[in-house]
Design a protein around this motif. Sequence first.
Motif, PDB file in Angstrom:
ATOM      1  N   GLN A 195       0.830  -1.198   0.000  1.00  7.99           N
ATOM      2  CA  GLN A 195       0.000   0.000   0.000  1.00  7.99           C
ATOM      3  C   GLN A 195       0.868   1.252   0.000  1.00  7.99           C
ATOM      4  O   GLN A 195       0.557   2.234  -0.670  1.00  7.99           O
ATOM      5  CB  GLN A 195      -0.934   0.010   1.221  1.00  7.99           C
ATOM      6  N   THR A 222       3.822   1.548  -1.343  1.00  8.73           N
ATOM      7  CA  THR A 222       4.359   1.665  -2.695  1.00  8.73           C
ATOM      8  C   THR A 222       3.320   2.273  -3.633  1.00  8.73           C
ATOM      9  O   THR A 222       3.634   3.168  -4.421  1.00  8.73           O
ATOM     10  CB  THR A 222       4.792   0.281  -3.220  1.00  8.73           C
ATOM     11  N   LEU A 223       2.077   1.816  -3.530  1.00  6.80           N
ATOM     12  CA  LEU A 223       1.014   2.374  -4.370  1.00  6.80           C
ATOM     13  C   LEU A 223       0.799   3.858  -4.081  1.00  6.80           C
ATOM     14  O   LEU A 223       0.603   4.660  -4.987  1.00  6.80           O
ATOM     15  CB  LEU A 223      -0.287   1.610  -4.160  1.00  6.80           C
ATOM     16  N   ASN A 224       0.841   4.228  -2.817  1.00  5.16           N
ATOM     17  CA  ASN A 224       0.665   5.637  -2.451  1.00  5.16           C
ATOM     18  C   ASN A 224       1.789   6.498  -3.018  1.00  5.16           C
ATOM     19  O   ASN A 224       1.546   7.606  -3.491  1.00  5.16           O
ATOM     20  CB  ASN A 224       0.590   5.794  -0.938  1.00  5.16           C
ATOM     21  N   ILE A 249       3.586   5.865  -5.729  1.00  3.20           N
ATOM     22  CA  ILE A 249       3.380   5.928  -7.186  1.00  3.20           C
ATOM     23  C   ILE A 249       2.292   6.946  -7.506  1.00  3.20           C
ATOM     24  O   ILE A 249       2.434   7.735  -8.435  1.00  3.20           O
ATOM     25  CB  ILE A 249       3.013   4.536  -7.736  1.00  3.20           C
ATOM     26  N   ARG A 250       1.227   6.966  -6.718  1.00  8.93           N
ATOM     27  CA  ARG A 250       0.153   7.949  -6.947  1.00  8.93           C
ATOM     28  C   ARG A 250       0.654   9.363  -6.749  1.00  8.93           C
ATOM     29  O   ARG A 250       0.242  10.277  -7.455  1.00  8.93           O
ATOM     30  CB  ARG A 250      -1.017   7.663  -6.017  1.00  8.93           C
TER      31      ARG A 250
END
Length: 55
Positions: free
Chosen positions: A45, A47-49, A51-52
Amino acid sequence: MTVFYCMKCGAQLTSDLQELPEVPEARLGDKDRDRKTRLAVDRAQVTLNVIRMIT
C-alpha cells in the motif's frame, strides 16, 4: 508435526512441518511501522501511495 486438521472428519490439512532449530531474529526496523500509530505498515500500500504521488 502437523498443524491443521479438518474439524469435521479429522483429515490432515497440512503436510508435516519441519521444526526450526532456533527462532529467527525479528526485524525491529522503524521503516515497517507507521510513525504516528507505530502499527505495522502494508508495504504494498505504501508503494502504491508513492506511485500515486509521483504521477
